[in-house]
Design a protein around this motif. Sequence first.
Motif, mmCIF file in Angstrom:
data_model
loop_
_atom_site.group_PDB
_atom_site.id
_atom_site.type_symbol
_atom_site.label_atom_id
_atom_site.label_comp_id
_atom_site.label_asym_id
_atom_site.label_seq_id
_atom_site.Cartn_x
_atom_site.Cartn_y
_atom_site.Cartn_z
ATOM 1 N N ASP A 185 23.838 -9.086 3.684
ATOM 2 C CA ASP A 185 23.081 -10.086 4.186
ATOM 3 C C ASP A 185 22.837 -9.543 5.776
ATOM 4 O O ASP A 185 22.670 -10.473 6.734
ATOM 5 N N ILE A 186 22.855 -8.212 6.020
ATOM 6 C CA ILE A 186 22.913 -7.823 7.466
ATOM 7 C C ILE A 186 21.362 -7.430 7.860
ATOM 8 O O ILE A 186 20.576 -7.724 8.723
ATOM 9 N N ALA A 187 20.370 -6.855 7.020
ATOM 10 C CA ALA A 187 19.363 -6.493 7.169
ATOM 11 C C ALA A 187 18.551 -6.218 6.035
ATOM 12 O O ALA A 187 19.059 -6.003 4.815
ATOM 13 N N CYS A 188 17.096 -6.130 6.050
ATOM 14 C CA CYS A 188 16.263 -5.728 4.892
ATOM 15 C C CYS A 188 15.568 -4.567 5.158
ATOM 16 O O CYS A 188 14.542 -4.595 6.003
ATOM 17 N N SER A 225 21.804 -4.675 2.958
ATOM 18 C CA SER A 225 20.971 -5.651 2.150
ATOM 19 C C SER A 225 21.942 -6.568 1.343
ATOM 20 O O SER A 225 22.120 -8.069 1.184
ATOM 21 N N ALA A 226 23.007 -6.074 0.800
ATOM 22 C CA ALA A 226 23.941 -6.828 -0.133
ATOM 23 C C ALA A 226 24.787 -7.810 0.780
ATOM 24 O O ALA A 226 25.323 -8.766 0.460
ATOM 25 N N GLY A 253 11.500 -1.924 7.735
ATOM 26 C CA GLY A 253 12.379 -3.086 7.494
ATOM 27 C C GLY A 253 12.524 -4.300 8.446
ATOM 28 O O GLY A 253 11.921 -4.008 9.634
ATOM 29 N N VAL A 254 13.380 -5.265 8.312
ATOM 30 C CA VAL A 254 13.498 -6.208 9.403
ATOM 31 C C VAL A 254 15.052 -6.405 9.664
ATOM 32 O O VAL A 254 15.959 -6.297 8.667
ATOM 33 N N GLY A 257 15.189 -10.433 13.009
ATOM 34 C CA GLY A 257 13.835 -10.660 13.252
ATOM 35 C C GLY A 257 12.889 -9.617 13.901
ATOM 36 O O GLY A 257 11.838 -9.714 14.005
#
Lengths: 184, 184
Positions: free
Chosen positions: A33-36, A30-31, A74-75, A78
């Motif tokens: 910006d790879i996946a949530c 998350s930090a 999560g995502v 996409g």
Amino acid sequence: IHNPYIKNHTYSNRGMSLEEELNETNEYYSAADIACIHKKPTPLQIVKVDYPQRSAAVVREAYFKQPSTTDYNGVYKGRYIDFEAKETKNKTSFPLQNLHLHQIEHMKQILQHGGIAFVIIKFTFHNEIYFLDAKHMIEYWERQTNGGRKSVTKQEIETKGYLIKCGYRPRVDYLHVLDTLYFS
Amino acid sequence: IHNPYIKNHTYSNRGMSLEEELNETNEYYSAADIACIHKKPTPLQIVKVDYPQRSAAVVREAYFKQPSTTDYNGVYKGRYIDFEAKETKNKTSFPLQNLHLHQIEHMKQILQHGGIAFVIIKFTFHNEIYFLDAKHMIEYWERQTNGGRKSVTKQEIETKGYLIKCGYRPRVDYLHVLDTLYFS
Ligand SMILES: [Mg+2]
Ligand SMILES: [Mg+2]
């Protein structure tokens, strides 16, 4: 492309549960910006809540419910990602009683709707963490239903699954397996 | 394509909360093999658990945590779906204090990773349920941060959002809006 990773004992971090390792991994994803991807809260049946004056509501009676879905979702790039994480002390196999029918049905549904579903299995004795695609776990579950063995052998998991590379950051890099399987 | 739906008072079902209506909707979507979307369990900070002999563990002290993500997520036609559901008794606007910064940040992340994020807002007085894409809610949140109004007017929601058709099954057909916006 099987088991391309070298096990790294340096970062094994005994004492950290698989859940803690995965939460730390997801925080990193998350930090960076790879996946949530998040762990779902533990499902509880709340029976009694106190509302003391001037302070927060307190749950005074609640029971753990059997989860109807999986631990994490999560995502990533996409795509919908969904997985269950399990540890076993067993040395040679993963007992299927660690999963519930509801979870298997959930994984089937996810696959049907175009999501990516899998199981992350940690063999604590060997300190190895494997990625196993849901389609294989569903096959093993159905083998059991049809009178077959009540577990998946470690060898089967080694063959059909992938050893996940463990390191510092991310700690358990399961998205690297997804890159190989779904995004390349 | 704005507000193509006729409000149907027959199925308004006063007394059912928006959460109950959405849970019923999601059960329908699941049973009809349309989508797999679930409400996340309420996040609780568990402080004390009793383990009585011969019976189930009982949570004896727990506190409600502020949610760091949204209420619902899942998969529809291969896409990651994520939304927050909110009711307001307010007649003319949706107060932004109903959302938390964490939830706005979460929605931003989802959009960034290619997921579909939105808010479902019910105006209980009017018995109308709206779909508002997260990108608009983020804009309104940032307007507030920049000294603007602390709410979104109902008129803005009518203009930027979509009135969701309510019926018997599914009760709150929000995926119909997604079909128009993302799958056509
Ligand atoms: Mg688990
Ligand atoms: Mg809500």
